[in-house]
Design an enzyme around this catalytic site. Structure first.
Site, mmCIF file in Angstrom:
data_model
loop_
_atom_site.group_PDB
_atom_site.id
_atom_site.type_symbol
_atom_site.label_atom_id
_atom_site.label_comp_id
_atom_site.label_asym_id
_atom_site.label_seq_id
_atom_site.Cartn_x
_atom_site.Cartn_y
_atom_site.Cartn_z
ATOM 1 N N GLU A 141 0.813 -1.210 0.000
ATOM 2 C CA GLU A 141 0.000 0.000 0.000
ATOM 3 C C GLU A 141 0.854 1.272 0.000
ATOM 4 O O GLU A 141 0.782 2.100 0.897
ATOM 5 C CB GLU A 141 -0.946 -0.023 1.196
ATOM 6 C CG GLU A 141 -1.990 -1.123 1.040
ATOM 7 C CD GLU A 141 -2.927 -1.265 2.226
ATOM 8 O OE1 GLU A 141 -4.125 -1.478 2.003
ATOM 9 O OE2 GLU A 141 -2.442 -1.167 3.362
ATOM 10 N N GLU A 185 -4.623 -10.436 0.798
ATOM 11 C CA GLU A 185 -5.387 -10.277 2.026
ATOM 12 C C GLU A 185 -6.838 -10.610 1.720
ATOM 13 O O GLU A 185 -7.397 -10.137 0.732
ATOM 14 C CB GLU A 185 -5.296 -8.851 2.582
ATOM 15 C CG GLU A 185 -3.910 -8.439 3.043
ATOM 16 C CD GLU A 185 -3.871 -7.014 3.596
ATOM 17 O OE1 GLU A 185 -4.947 -6.492 3.979
ATOM 18 O OE2 GLU A 185 -2.783 -6.431 3.630
#
Length: 968
Positions: free
Chosen positions: A422, A493
């Protein structure tokens, strides 16, 4: 007139203090592999250090680094450790926001700074000659180092090793190591991972001797050719030497290759060969695992076979020591993972302690090794100034990927490098990818944040819902570049394990098994990050006075902070089991499927047990052929042993267990199980035939006494009862609460807005007719014309008492219900529980794969799952009957149909109001829920909500319960 002081932000880069410069550091040796098994001398410097904390980076000068400095009035802390967990300052938690202004690379004046001093004695037998190296395995976030008053340099990169050459500075006898650690630095902008901010020297510090003629670095290349069943070994070394692997009869020079028959390394069969790299001054132990990883034909393959990740994301965490983990804790984690069928770890979001990778090599887990890089907080400003887009940060980015790769390159368990997490996209990320590919072309690259996949070899997503995963698997994802459609897909995820949950894992797994391109994923995450705190049980964001925080979002693991497995972990174990055991197509058969990547079933023993009403009547060994991966067989079960008890429900339970002990589990450890029905349950007969009669303002009906005004049960068989009443509210789970950044997922907020947490009850009639007591009423929220009309029809046969419930919706309901059933309260003494249904753990419509049909017994206190933030928990599904007992008598409750059962020492309202475990105080009652329906769990705390099949839609409902008091 004097001029105004120059604004701090106007300082030119060269004038910035070292901790605010984007450069990774000064004075450090080049990165290399570390934590080697070497015969060179080592002096551990862990233990008690002198410590002084200042609120600013410039609060003290550097005089403390003078060997003559008197630190006698300083405190002492343990290293490895975090000073905020040792009484100095406080931890803070944010998910994505930086806890300081976004002004890269500047940080605030309020910059907690810890000065550390370690006085050590150099052993008299410390080798002469060569070099000595001071190695830090991890310091958060910026360290400046002196030895015997001489500055060595400074570094950033918290979860990465840094070394200094110190041979010329060491003294015989007393030596003084001084380290200044700043909580905030330019490096903090690259470390915005979802975790507690915990400064300090949190990994080991060691002094290593590096003899003359030692290899500063070495690289083990051990590939395996699956077509020829041969391995090839070549070891690069900065200093020439010999490589010996006695078991293989190898003795070759560094740089030379040897090809020969070997057994390959895999997560299922982690074959390691002990070897040695011998140079003129040192012997380094090698553990060689032969394996080849490649992307071929759109699939990620290891040793020529498709890999299916049954994985978890893992932060390093301990509830008392933070990221300072000991070897025993790391091993315990991995044993738990292996015993729950987990085969892969993503090291979110930084390289782990190197000992963890040693254990992955030994025990067998695939590893995606992630670089210490995340800049998520820049999303708050539209990613303006994001370091991966600015050239001035590129040296720091390259330093981080180099330190990751060089340290961990000799671990066979590491099969993929991850550039970070991220942090958007940019030229800096591309530079990291280019460097990694040049340095180690034998491992693919991962990075989730770039949908173009320009710098990766895998297409990775977070929290894509089931429908999207199906589209990707079918090749229907046409929104990206054509090259992306040819890449393997994984969910780096998914299944956000926050609180009660996650739900929907089984449906994901079916997609992974159906579509080869979908190669599994990694549940977020392994452990709840609740910090041990006597005020709360476990503390989360905001409990330490933080103004900016993200609450209990830090508690989202498959194990609780003390490493107690949650029901979610048991569910995941069953979902990802490498053996599937299901009912066969023919009566009395079971279908066995081998879902292993590598192993046949020869290492497992299968057994069967024939059970009726939860009691085993017979059992034995089941002969199953040693199926190869991907194969299946239908196996005949032994015949039922005679006639089951009248009206009884009977079934076979088939188990697969280890035939021999493994490094991670004993012989007999259960890998998989399944149940096959023989005779179905018969609906229990209601209790009828006894007419009600009035007495003392109540209604007597068999063993029951009802309030003539409200129709509620007062007692049954002498056991006091309050209720039951029709109820719909549950204390919202974290997944019910949803994600604030996705308002459509905030189901609990909409439930509360509608008023489901404060429903009003009304009794319209209590009538005695046709041998029954009928109670008609209405359940409705305020300020709405929505309602549930209710009818409870009470009957008895003189010994038992039955309530038949009808629920009829009124109005246009647009939301599902949290639950639907009856709630009642019993005396606190009724604390023992027995039941026949799913167990022993909790389960909900889309969870509980680990719960099997059986007869179980627990105390009420043991039925609770102690989630860090209290919420709905502890339901047992598929319950046929349940008994609550005080030891002398038991209240048996039989359901028609099966039901969800919960029993607690606090009410739903008290559970809903609690924010921490210590808020839950047992009262004078045992509160019991008998639920006809439960809304599913889902994963909406950070992911998709409840699948349609598991939503509790408002509809007409009919169900019944029969009460009976048993003595003795």
């Amino acid at each position: 007139m004097s001029s105004a002081p120059r604004a701090k932000a106007a300082l030119p880069y060269a004038a910035l203090p070292y901790y605010e410069q984007t450069a990774p550091g000064t004075g450090c040796l080049p990165p290399r592999t570390g934590y080697a098994r070497t015969d060179a001398a080592r002096l551990p410097l862990s233990g008690g250090w002198r410590f002084r904390l200042a609120p600013r980076a410039d609060a003290h000068d550097d005089s403390f680094a003078d060997p003559a400095y008197d630190s006698g009035d300083w405190d002492r802390i343990e290293v490895p450790g975090h000073w905020v967990l040792q009484g100095h300052g406080a931890p803070a938690y944010t998910n994505t926001p930086y806890p300081f202004p976004l002004d890269p690379p500047r940080v605030p004046d309020e910059n907690p700074t810890g000065d550390h001093l370690r006085v050590f004695t150099l052993p008299a037998d410390w080798p002469a000659g060569g070099e000595s190296v001071l190695r830090f395995e991890g310091v958060d976030s910026c360290a400046r180092v002196w030895l015997n008053g001489v500055e060595l340099g400074e570094f950033k990169g918290s979860r990465l090793p840094h070394e200094f050459a110190v041979g010329g500075l060491l003294r015989t006898g007393r030596n003084v190591l001084a380290v200044r650690v700043h909580q905030w630095s330019a490096g903090s902008y690259l470390e915005d991972q979802d975790q507690w901010w915990l400064p300090g020297i949190f990994r080991e510090v060691n002094l290593w001797h590096r003899p003359d003629g030692t290899a500063a670095d070495h690289f083990v290349h051990a590939s395996w050719d699956h077509e020829r069943d041969e391995g090839t070994l070549r070891v690069e070394s900065t200093v020439p030497g010999r490589v010996r692997v006695p078991e293989l009869g190898l003795d070759l020079a560094t740089g030379e290759s040897a090809t020969l028959p070997v057994e390959p390394w895999s997560a299922e069969s982690p074959r390691l060969y002990a070897g040695e790299l011998a140079t003129g001054g040192e012997r380094v132990g090698l553990r060689v695992g032969f394996r080849t990883v490649a992307v071929e034909g759109g699939l990620l393959k290891a040793n020529g076979r498709r890999v299916l990740f049954r994985g978890v994301n893992r932060h390093e965490f301990h509830p008392e020591t933070g990221r300072a983990l000991d070897h025993e804790t790391m091993r315990a984690d991995l044993l738990l993972m292996k015993r729950h069928n987990i085969n892969a770890v993503r090291t979110s979001h930084y390289p782990p302690h190197p000992a963890f990778l040693d254990l992955c090599d030994e025990l067998g887990l695939w590893v995606i090794d992630e670089c210490d890089l995340e800049t998520h907080g820049f999303h708050a400003v539209g990613w303006r100034g994001n370091p991966v887009t600015e050239e001035r940060w590129t040296p720091a980015l390259l330093d981080r990927i180099a330190r990751t790769v060089e340290r961990d390159k000799n671990h066979p368990s590491v099969i993929v490098w991850s550039l970070g997490n991220e942090c958007g996209t940019g030229a800096g990320l591309s530079a990291m990818a280019d460097w990694a590919r040049r340095r180690d072309p034998g491992r693919p690259l991962h990075y989730e944040g770039d949908r173009s996949c320009a710098d990766t070899d895998l297409y990775s997503r977070m929290y894509a819902d089931h429908e999207e995963v199906g589209r990707i698997g079918r090749g229907e994802d046409r929104d990206g570049p054509p090259a992306r459609a040819e890449l393997p897909f994984l969910l780096c995820e998914y299944g956000h394990a926050m609180g009660n949950g996650p739900g929907g894992l089984a449906e994901y797994q079916r997609l992974f098994e159906t579509y080869p391109r979908c190669q599994g994923g990694f549940v977020w995450e392994w452990i709840d990050h609740g910090l041990a705190d006597p005020r709360f049980g476990f503390a989360y964001g905001g409990d330490f006075g933080e103004v900016l925080h993200d609450g209990n979002f830090v508690c989202d693991g498959l194990v609780l902070p003390d490493r107690t497995p949650s029901p979610g972990l048991d569910d995941y174990k069953r979902v990802i089991a490498p053996v599937r055991i299901e009912a066969g197509e023919s009566t009395g058969t079971v279908r066995i499927r081998n879902l292993h990547d590598v192993l046949d079933l020869g290492h497992l023993t299968f057994s069967w047990a024939y059970e009726a009403e939860g009691e085993e009547l017979s059992g034995g060994r089941l002969e199953v052929p040693p199926l190869e991966p991907g194969e299946q067989a239908e196996v005949k079960l032994p015949p039922a042993p005679g006639t089951p008890r009248p009206g009884g429900e009977s079934y076979w339970t088939v188990r697969a267990v280890l035939s021999e002990p493994a490094d991670w589990a004993p012989r007999g450890h259960e890998i998989a199980w399944g149940q096959v029905q023989d005779t179905a349950r018969r609906s229990p007969a209601p209790a009828t035939g006894t007419a009600p009669r009035s007495a003392d303002g109540g209604l007597l009906l068999g063993p029951g006494v009802l309030d003539a005004r409200t129709g509620e049960l007062v007692s049954v068989g002498g056991v006091p009862v309050r209720g039951p009443r029709v109820e719909v509210w549950r204390a919202p789970t974290d997944n019910d609460n949803g994600a604030p950044w996705l308002p459509e997922t905030e189901l609990a907020r909409r439930w509360r807005a509608l008023g489901l947490d404060r429903m009003r009850h009304r009794v319209d009639a209590v009538e005695s007719a046709d041998g029954a007591v009928v109670v008609r009423g209405r359940l409705a929220p305020d300020a709405s014309d929505l309602a549930l009309a209710t009818e409870l029809r009470w009957t008895s046969d003189g010994e038992r008492l039955t309530v038949a419930v009808r629920v009829t919706p009124e109005g246009e309901w647009r939301l599902p219900l949290p639950r639907l059933g009856l709630g009642l309260a019993l005396p606190r003494t009724m604390g023992g529980v027995r039941w026949f249904g799913a167990g022993p753990g909790e389960s909900y419509p889309d969870t509980g794969g680990g719960a099997r049909l059986g007869r179980w017994q627990r105390e009420v206190d043991a039925l609770q799952t102690r989630y860090v933030r209290p919420q709905e928990n502890g339901a047992r599904a598929g319950v046929r009957w349940a008994e609550l007992t005080d030891g002398d008598r038991a209240l048996r409750i039989t359901g028609d149909p099966e039901f969800w059962f919960t029993a607690r020492r606090w009410s739903t309202a008290e559970l809903d109001a609690a924010r921490h475990l210590t808020d839950l105080v047992p009262g004078d009652s045992v509160w019991v829920n008998l639920d006809h329906g439960q809304h599913g769990i889902g994963s909406a705390s950070c992911g998709p909500g409840v699948l349609p099949a598991h939503r509790l839609r408002v509809a007409r409902a009919r169900f019944a319960f029969t009460f009976e008091v048993l003595r003795g």
